[in-house]
Scaffold this motif. Structure first.
Motif, mmCIF file in Angstrom:
data_model
loop_
_atom_site.group_PDB
_atom_site.id
_atom_site.type_symbol
_atom_site.label_atom_id
_atom_site.label_comp_id
_atom_site.label_asym_id
_atom_site.label_seq_id
_atom_site.Cartn_x
_atom_site.Cartn_y
_atom_site.Cartn_z
ATOM 1 N N THR A 1 15.840 16.482 -56.720
ATOM 2 C CA THR A 1 16.922 16.809 -55.800
ATOM 3 C C THR A 1 18.020 17.518 -56.575
ATOM 4 O O THR A 1 18.406 17.072 -57.661
ATOM 5 C CB THR A 1 17.477 15.542 -55.130
ATOM 6 N N TYR B 1 21.904 19.750 -56.210
ATOM 7 C CA TYR B 1 23.082 20.018 -55.390
ATOM 8 C C TYR B 1 23.395 21.508 -55.478
ATOM 9 O O TYR B 1 23.790 22.001 -56.530
ATOM 10 C CB TYR B 1 24.271 19.166 -55.834
ATOM 11 N N ALA C 1 22.773 18.801 -50.907
ATOM 12 C CA ALA C 1 21.650 18.240 -51.656
ATOM 13 C C ALA C 1 20.347 18.724 -51.029
ATOM 14 O O ALA C 1 20.144 18.596 -49.812
ATOM 15 C CB ALA C 1 21.707 16.718 -51.634
#
Length: 159
Positions: free
Chosen positions: A55, A57, A123
């Motif tokens: 993940t 950002y 995200a």
């Protein structure tokens, strides 16, 4: 009668003149918003490699002289080595290939009313079951009057 006609001509001239030079035309928004990813937290930078299953950002700073309205993030494959007009960084690209299961992410977001600067911070998880290779990450921002700006960078998705 002659004075009335002159008065009407004069009044017509004043109305036309004031209609053509109203305050709204003076303050009309003539500037596009801007997008900046070239700061410490801006992500991704050109040529960044992203790992499947992770993940990240996605961050960019957007600004406008008046008011922002919306933005979008678009991640799509670049297996055919196409380009976008606004790309600055050139990256080493892999071989041209056909897409089997490419990652495609296209989302639109609104920005709360009244803001003229805003940091995008979204995200995004890179799926495990997608094709690796060359991709583009494109940001787009629109201001309240409809002006739009875009920028995109080359990225890679790896195992």
């Amino acid at each position: 009668m002659k004075i009335t006609l002159k008065f009407l001509y004069f009044l017509s001239f004043i109305l036309i003149f004031t209609a053509c030079s109203s305050e709204s035309s003076i303050y009309k928004d003539q500037e596009k918003p801007t997008i900046d990813i070239n700061y410490a937290e801006g992500f991704p930078q050109g040529c960044t490699s992203l790992k499947k299953g992770e993940t990240y950002y996605f961050r960019a700073m957007v600004t406008d002289n008046k008011e922002l309205a919306a933005y979008s993030i678009d991640i799509h494959h670049n297996f055919d080595h196409h380009t976008h007009d606004d790309q600055v960084t050139e990256c080493d690209l892999g071989e041209v290939k056909d897409a089997v299961n490419p990652f495609i992410f296209i989302e639109n977001y609104t920005i709360e009313d009244g803001l003229n600067n805003y940091e995008i911070n979204v995200a995004i998880t890179i799926p495990d079951d997608i094709d690796t290779g060359d991709y583009h990450c494109a940001y787009s921002v629109t201001d309240a009057t409809g002006w739009q700006a875009r920028t995109s960078v080359d990225i890679k998705i790896i195992e």
